[in-house]
Design a protein around this motif. Sequence first.
Motif, mmCIF file in Angstrom:
data_model
loop_
_atom_site.group_PDB
_atom_site.id
_atom_site.type_symbol
_atom_site.label_atom_id
_atom_site.label_comp_id
_atom_site.label_asym_id
_atom_site.label_seq_id
_atom_site.Cartn_x
_atom_site.Cartn_y
_atom_site.Cartn_z
ATOM 1 N N GLY A 143 7.009 41.917 55.834
ATOM 2 C CA GLY A 143 6.086 41.988 54.712
ATOM 3 C C GLY A 143 4.725 41.414 55.029
ATOM 4 N N SER A 144 4.269 41.588 56.261
ATOM 5 C CA SER A 144 2.965 41.069 56.660
ATOM 6 C C SER A 144 2.370 42.003 57.703
ATOM 7 C CB SER A 144 3.102 39.654 57.229
ATOM 8 O OG SER A 144 1.845 39.153 57.635
ATOM 9 N N ALA A 145 1.453 42.872 57.270
ATOM 10 C CA ALA A 145 0.894 43.858 58.199
ATOM 11 C C ALA A 145 -0.445 44.375 57.685
ATOM 12 C CB ALA A 145 1.857 45.024 58.391
ATOM 13 N N LEU A 146 -1.202 44.913 58.602
ATOM 14 C CA LEU A 146 -2.475 45.564 58.294
ATOM 15 C C LEU A 146 -2.318 47.028 58.673
ATOM 16 C CD1 LEU A 146 -5.181 44.523 57.185
ATOM 17 C CD2 LEU A 146 -6.023 44.426 59.530
ATOM 18 N N LEU A 147 -2.425 47.916 57.689
ATOM 19 C CA LEU A 147 -2.176 49.336 57.889
ATOM 20 C C LEU A 147 -3.468 50.122 57.769
ATOM 21 C CD1 LEU A 147 0.944 49.626 55.545
ATOM 22 C CD2 LEU A 147 0.881 48.890 57.926
ATOM 23 N N GLU B 248 2.336 58.774 57.230
ATOM 24 C CA GLU B 248 2.439 57.438 57.777
ATOM 25 C C GLU B 248 1.088 56.951 58.283
ATOM 26 O OE1 GLU B 248 5.523 57.053 60.624
ATOM 27 O OE2 GLU B 248 7.110 57.689 59.237
ATOM 28 N N PRO B 249 0.894 55.637 58.366
ATOM 29 C CA PRO B 249 -0.387 55.110 58.854
ATOM 30 C C PRO B 249 -0.620 55.464 60.317
ATOM 31 C CG PRO B 249 1.225 53.347 58.632
ATOM 32 C CD PRO B 249 1.838 54.556 58.008
ATOM 33 N N THR B 250 -1.887 55.602 60.667
ATOM 34 C CA THR B 250 -2.240 55.901 62.051
ATOM 35 C C THR B 250 -2.216 54.653 62.918
ATOM 36 O OG1 THR B 250 -4.575 55.679 61.428
ATOM 37 C CG2 THR B 250 -3.647 57.899 61.449
ATOM 38 N N GLY C 26 -13.370 61.415 59.318
ATOM 39 C CA GLY C 26 -14.298 60.293 59.296
ATOM 40 C C GLY C 26 -14.051 59.317 58.170
ATOM 41 N N ARG C 27 -12.986 59.546 57.375
ATOM 42 C CA ARG C 27 -12.674 58.631 56.276
ATOM 43 C C ARG C 27 -11.426 57.835 56.624
ATOM 44 N NH1 ARG C 27 -12.387 61.240 50.582
ATOM 45 N NH2 ARG C 27 -10.491 62.085 51.510
ATOM 46 N N ALA C 28 -11.465 56.557 56.341
ATOM 47 C CA ALA C 28 -10.333 55.684 56.639
ATOM 48 C C ALA C 28 -9.973 54.855 55.414
ATOM 49 C CB ALA C 28 -10.650 54.771 57.818
ATOM 50 N N THR C 29 -8.712 54.478 55.323
ATOM 51 C CA THR C 29 -8.233 53.574 54.287
ATOM 52 C C THR C 29 -7.468 52.452 54.965
ATOM 53 O OG1 THR C 29 -8.040 55.328 52.630
ATOM 54 C CG2 THR C 29 -6.778 53.324 52.245
ATOM 55 N N VAL C 30 -7.819 51.221 54.610
ATOM 56 C CA VAL C 30 -7.166 50.047 55.184
ATOM 57 C C VAL C 30 -6.393 49.326 54.088
ATOM 58 C CG1 VAL C 30 -7.506 47.827 56.333
ATOM 59 C CG2 VAL C 30 -8.923 49.788 56.966
ATOM 60 N N PHE D 209 -9.106 48.216 45.387
ATOM 61 C CA PHE D 209 -8.350 47.553 44.338
ATOM 62 C C PHE D 209 -7.279 46.681 44.988
ATOM 63 C CE2 PHE D 209 -4.987 50.650 44.973
ATOM 64 C CZ PHE D 209 -3.850 50.011 44.539
ATOM 65 N N TRP D 210 -6.743 45.773 44.204
ATOM 66 C CA TRP D 210 -5.648 44.953 44.691
ATOM 67 C C TRP D 210 -4.616 44.813 43.597
ATOM 68 C CZ3 TRP D 210 -3.987 40.466 42.361
ATOM 69 C CH2 TRP D 210 -4.856 39.870 41.448
ATOM 70 N N THR D 211 -3.405 44.525 44.010
ATOM 71 C CA THR D 211 -2.330 44.278 43.063
ATOM 72 C C THR D 211 -1.276 43.432 43.763
ATOM 73 O OG1 THR D 211 -0.821 45.312 41.480
ATOM 74 C CG2 THR D 211 -1.001 46.343 43.647
ATOM 75 N N GLU D 212 -0.203 43.180 43.062
ATOM 76 C CA GLU D 212 0.904 42.420 43.640
ATOM 77 C C GLU D 212 2.195 43.113 43.277
ATOM 78 O OE1 GLU D 212 2.760 38.160 42.686
ATOM 79 O OE2 GLU D 212 0.816 38.007 43.700
ATOM 80 N N LEU D 213 3.059 43.285 44.264
ATOM 81 C CA LEU D 213 4.334 43.962 44.059
ATOM 82 C C LEU D 213 5.456 43.023 44.475
ATOM 83 C CD1 LEU D 213 5.862 46.527 43.298
ATOM 84 C CD2 LEU D 213 5.559 47.345 45.642
ATOM 85 N N LEU D 214 6.089 42.402 43.471
ATOM 86 C CA LEU D 214 7.210 41.494 43.699
ATOM 87 C C LEU D 214 6.857 40.391 44.687
ATOM 88 C CD1 LEU D 214 10.126 44.101 43.806
ATOM 89 C CD2 LEU D 214 9.247 42.811 41.860
ATOM 90 N N GLY D 215 5.708 39.772 44.470
ATOM 91 C CA GLY D 215 5.284 38.672 45.316
ATOM 92 C C GLY D 215 4.556 39.082 46.570
ATOM 93 N N LEU D 216 4.420 40.379 46.796
ATOM 94 C CA LEU D 216 3.743 40.886 47.986
ATOM 95 C C LEU D 216 2.324 41.318 47.609
ATOM 96 C CD1 LEU D 216 4.265 41.593 51.009
ATOM 97 C CD2 LEU D 216 4.697 43.916 50.241
ATOM 98 N N SER D 217 1.330 40.652 48.161
ATOM 99 C CA SER D 217 -0.062 40.996 47.868
ATOM 100 C C SER D 217 -0.442 42.282 48.582
ATOM 101 C CB SER D 217 -0.977 39.850 48.328
ATOM 102 O OG SER D 217 -2.331 40.223 48.237
ATOM 103 N N ILE D 218 -1.065 43.213 47.844
ATOM 104 C CA ILE D 218 -1.507 44.488 48.414
ATOM 105 C C ILE D 218 -2.979 44.687 48.054
ATOM 106 C CG2 ILE D 218 -1.193 46.985 48.446
ATOM 107 C CD1 ILE D 218 1.704 46.567 47.675
ATOM 108 N N LYS D 219 -3.805 44.819 49.073
ATOM 109 C CA LYS D 219 -5.240 45.004 48.869
ATOM 110 C C LYS D 219 -5.656 46.255 49.637
ATOM 111 C CE LYS D 219 -7.571 41.225 48.808
ATOM 112 N NZ LYS D 219 -8.320 39.998 49.194
#
Length: 269
Positions: free
Chosen positions: A191-195, A180-182, A202-206, A160-170
């Motif tokens: 405000g620009s990162a890949l987590l 915390e992220p691994t 064996g399950r991951a979330t990006v 899913f994707w959304t936007e939080l105060l101008g910040l795109s989150i996918k």
Amino acid sequence: MEVASACTARHIPVTVVDVDRPLERILGAFPVRASLRARRTPRCPNHPDHGLRSPVGDPIRGIVLPDGTELTADLVITCAGETPNTSWLHGTGLADHLGIGIDNACATVVPGVYAAGDVSYLYSQDRRAPFWSNAIARGKAAAASVVGLTPIGAPNDDYFWTELLGLSIKVVGPLPLTGEPTHIQGNLADGSALLTWNDGGGRATVVAYGIRKPVTRLRAMVDSHRNSEPKPIPQNGSAVPVTIIVAMYSTADQYGGLGSRVDSASRRT
């Protein structure tokens, strides 16, 4: 929060009142806190509140918080959430407090009856995930099962994707996120990162955080984490050279928003 984000982008002051930080129940604490730090704005203060709110005026011109604080506004919008409409199924055994339970073929406990959409949940997950992507995936799986075919794809699509105060989150992968992220690639403060979160099973979330990256790329990253576990090496026989040709076909990026019903009057469930 998408409504609040649209207003702040047009320099319209907004006040958000919720029991948690925006999206924290879905995304988890870490990405939400980082998002609010990166996009902190006086135009959108957040009031945490764990009690009932009362409307003020007729027509409504604001609300009163449990501590007596009165918030006034030109427009009051309530996001009351949603509850599965399963009352008409009472006595059939199809529904429970979560909705209608299904297996990977979208089959219910009643033979020959299938379910899909926001009202359904997978027995293996024991929770509903009412995202557009899941509704589409389950619709396809249920349609195949009804005509006697084996569903080609999974009945859930963790995206899913959304936007939080101008910040795109996918997001691609299981939710909610804990801890915390691994792995962090980029700069959270800007405000620009890949987590990446990896649960060790064996399950991951990006999470593409402030980066507009195609969902096909995010799915490929999740698959690479899933397939990165070492495979056992055959002990018998000799090695045989193999040539593999992989043809990859990608479709256009399909966007699904974080669904929430926005009504002009609240209702309590």
